[in-house]
Design a protein around this motif. Structure first.
Motif, PDB file in Angstrom:
ATOM      1  N   ALA A  10      13.787  34.604 -26.387  1.00  0.00           N
ATOM      2  CA  ALA A  10      12.891  33.575 -26.948  1.00  0.00           C
ATOM      3  C   ALA A  10      13.608  32.650 -27.925  1.00  0.00           C
ATOM      4  O   ALA A  10      12.970  31.892 -28.642  1.00  0.00           O
ATOM      5  N   SER A  11      14.929  32.706 -27.950  1.00  0.00           N
ATOM      6  CA  SER A  11      15.661  31.847 -28.898  1.00  0.00           C
ATOM      7  C   SER A  11      15.707  30.401 -28.425  1.00  0.00           C
ATOM      8  O   SER A  11      15.936  29.496 -29.216  1.00  0.00           O
ATOM      9  N   GLY A  13      14.824  27.512 -24.708  1.00  0.00           N
ATOM     10  CA  GLY A  13      14.326  27.316 -23.356  1.00  0.00           C
ATOM     11  C   GLY A  13      12.899  27.784 -23.127  1.00  0.00           C
ATOM     12  O   GLY A  13      12.015  27.611 -23.975  1.00  0.00           O
ATOM     13  N   ASN A  32      12.642  37.964 -29.112  1.00  0.00           N
ATOM     14  CA  ASN A  32      13.917  38.656 -28.886  1.00  0.00           C
ATOM     15  C   ASN A  32      15.031  37.631 -28.604  1.00  0.00           C
ATOM     16  O   ASN A  32      14.793  36.591 -28.007  1.00  0.00           O
ATOM     17  N   TYR A  33      16.228  37.961 -29.062  1.00  0.00           N
ATOM     18  CA  TYR A  33      17.407  37.148 -28.758  1.00  0.00           C
ATOM     19  C   TYR A  33      18.601  38.086 -28.732  1.00  0.00           C
ATOM     20  O   TYR A  33      18.513  39.236 -29.190  1.00  0.00           O
ATOM     21  N   ASN A  35      22.321  36.426 -28.839  1.00  0.00           N
ATOM     22  CA  ASN A  35      23.379  35.715 -29.571  1.00  0.00           C
ATOM     23  C   ASN A  35      22.851  34.636 -30.523  1.00  0.00           C
ATOM     24  O   ASN A  35      23.443  34.400 -31.562  1.00  0.00           O
ATOM     25  N   SER A  36      21.772  33.971 -30.124  1.00  0.00           N
ATOM     26  CA  SER A  36      21.321  32.774 -30.863  1.00  0.00           C
ATOM     27  C   SER A  36      20.483  33.155 -32.083  1.00  0.00           C
ATOM     28  O   SER A  36      19.297  32.812 -32.186  1.00  0.00           O
ATOM     29  N   ALA A  60      18.422  42.095 -29.758  1.00  0.00           N
ATOM     30  CA  ALA A  60      18.713  43.228 -28.870  1.00  0.00           C
ATOM     31  C   ALA A  60      19.285  42.690 -27.581  1.00  0.00           C
ATOM     32  O   ALA A  60      18.765  41.711 -27.033  1.00  0.00           O
ATOM     33  N   ASP A  61      20.339  43.336 -27.111  1.00  0.00           N
ATOM     34  CA  ASP A  61      20.809  43.073 -25.752  1.00  0.00           C
ATOM     35  C   ASP A  61      19.911  43.908 -24.848  1.00  0.00           C
ATOM     36  O   ASP A  61      19.951  45.151 -24.888  1.00  0.00           O
ATOM     37  N   ALA A  89      14.133  36.958 -20.604  1.00  0.00           N
ATOM     38  CA  ALA A  89      15.575  36.780 -20.816  1.00  0.00           C
ATOM     39  C   ALA A  89      16.329  36.884 -19.495  1.00  0.00           C
ATOM     40  O   ALA A  89      16.034  37.755 -18.666  1.00  0.00           O
ATOM     41  N   ILE A  91      20.207  35.477 -17.255  1.00  0.00           N
ATOM     42  CA  ILE A  91      21.415  34.662 -17.153  1.00  0.00           C
ATOM     43  C   ILE A  91      21.511  34.147 -15.717  1.00  0.00           C
ATOM     44  O   ILE A  91      20.915  34.739 -14.803  1.00  0.00           O
ATOM     45  N   ARG A 107      26.980  42.244 -14.320  1.00  0.00           N
ATOM     46  CA  ARG A 107      26.382  41.592 -15.502  1.00  0.00           C
ATOM     47  C   ARG A 107      25.044  40.951 -15.119  1.00  0.00           C
ATOM     48  O   ARG A 107      24.063  41.053 -15.846  1.00  0.00           O
ATOM     49  N   VAL A 111      21.433  42.253 -16.849  1.00  0.00           N
ATOM     50  CA  VAL A 111      20.513  41.457 -17.679  1.00  0.00           C
ATOM     51  C   VAL A 111      19.218  41.169 -16.915  1.00  0.00           C
ATOM     52  O   VAL A 111      18.115  41.475 -17.391  1.00  0.00           O
ATOM     53  N   SER A 140      12.374  33.438 -10.151  1.00  0.00           N
ATOM     54  CA  SER A 140      12.854  32.076  -9.886  1.00  0.00           C
ATOM     55  C   SER A 140      12.493  31.741  -8.447  1.00  0.00           C
ATOM     56  O   SER A 140      12.363  32.638  -7.607  1.00  0.00           O
ATOM     57  N   LYS A 157      16.829  37.910  -8.772  1.00  0.00           N
ATOM     58  CA  LYS A 157      15.481  37.367  -8.953  1.00  0.00           C
ATOM     59  C   LYS A 157      14.541  37.834  -7.830  1.00  0.00           C
ATOM     60  O   LYS A 157      13.337  37.952  -8.026  1.00  0.00           O
ATOM     61  N   ASN A 191      20.539  25.098 -17.087  1.00  0.00           N
ATOM     62  CA  ASN A 191      20.998  24.161 -16.063  1.00  0.00           C
ATOM     63  C   ASN A 191      22.005  23.156 -16.609  1.00  0.00           C
ATOM     64  O   ASN A 191      22.346  22.187 -15.925  1.00  0.00           O
TER      65      ASN A 191
END
Ligand code: NAP
Length: 245
Positions: A10-11, A13, A32-33, A35-36, A60-61, A89, A91, A107, A111, A140, A157, A191
């Motif tokens: 939620a950091s 986008g 949750n985030y 890195n940001s 949290a990752d 969340a 990637i 990876r 995620v 997606s 997805k 994007n």
């Protein structure tokens, strides 16, 4: 609506816009985030100042079970038990299939798929105890039809959609709904690496002829979390401008 909601990623986008939507509707939101930190903390403290006890940024990752469990402890202490979980969340990566490495594949699934599995499992027990709850997973359009140069993303997805349908069946008797939102092209940092020609080509293929905005997805998630959708479970809602029909 007076509920506690966790939105992963939620950091920025789509997740950020979804958190804002739920907050404006009266919910307590856990943002949750990974890195940001600055973006998430600033938004949460702004919202919490306006309505004390209404927002928390939590790092949290989501691909790490211990971090997800610690996130649950922090949220329950600050905002109470999560009643609505938005597994947002994710990637993405564009690569020729022959260039995708084992690490890229792992990876992506860690995620986009395992993160959703871990969050759903860790946050479920209070929902089952209360016989009430909603889980909304973000897939997606590529999870529905597949995309060239995004085989690992499309496969992940697609797994989100199958996960949604299976879990909806298992949790129906516990009065917990599990649904999915499968966005089309949305204007976010995800994007950012796409060349303008690729964006133009996608817009041309979209019957409504525009790029979607994060708010378009936030509204779809809100609908699936609201009482208006109480008889809907195991479904894929596809705000995509008509790109995939
Ligand atoms: P974005 O702008 O890139 O944001 C991704 C979010 O996910 C960030 O908040 C990021 O947090 C978080 N995140 C990434 N890895 C994480 C991890 N391991 N643990 C916790 N958080 C993590 O992406 P977006 O466009 O808003 O996408 C949101 C969701 O919509 C994704 O699932 C994406 O696949 C899906 N989607 C997007 C589009 C599109 O066109 N944008 C289309 C279809 C589906 P940090 O910044 O803190 O790392």
């Amino acid at each position: 609506m007076n509920k506690t909601v966790l939105i992963t990623g939620a950091s920025r986008g789509i997740g950020r816009e979804t958190a804002l939507k739920f907050w404006r509707e009266g919910c307590r939101v856990a943002l949750n985030y990974r890195n940001s930190r600055q973006q998430a903390e600033e938004l949460a403290s702004e919202l919490d100042c306006l309505r004390p006890g209404s927002a928390l940024a939590v790092c949290a990752d989501i691909s790490d079970k211990k971090q997800v469990e610690e996130m649950r402890r922090q949220i329950e202490t600050a905002l109470g038990e999560v009643e609505i979980l938005v597994n947002n969340a994710g990637i993405a990566q564009q690569k020729l299939f022959t260039d995708i490495t084992e690490e890229d594949w792992d990876r992506m699934f860690a995620v986009d798929v395992k993160g959703m599995f871990l969050c759903s499992q860790v946050f479920l027990p209070p929902m089952i105890r209360k016989q009430s709850g909603k889980i909304i997973n973000i897939s997606s359009m590529w999870g529905q039809v597949g995309a060239s140069c995004e085989v690992h993303y499309s496969a992940a997805k697609g797994a989100v959609i199958a996960f949604t349908k299976a879990l909806a069946q298992e949790l129906g008797p516990s009065r917990i709904q599990v649904n999915c939102v499968a966005p089309g092209l949305i204007a976010t940092e995800m994007n950012g690496a796409l060349p303008p020609e690729a964006i133009e080509a996608l817009v041309e293929e979209t019957p409504l002829g525009v790029v979607g905005q994060p708010a378009d997805i936030a509204e779809a998630v809100w609908f699936l979390a609201s009482p208006a959708s109480d008889f809907i479970t195991g479904q894929v809602l596809a705000p995509n401008g008509g790109m995939v029909l």
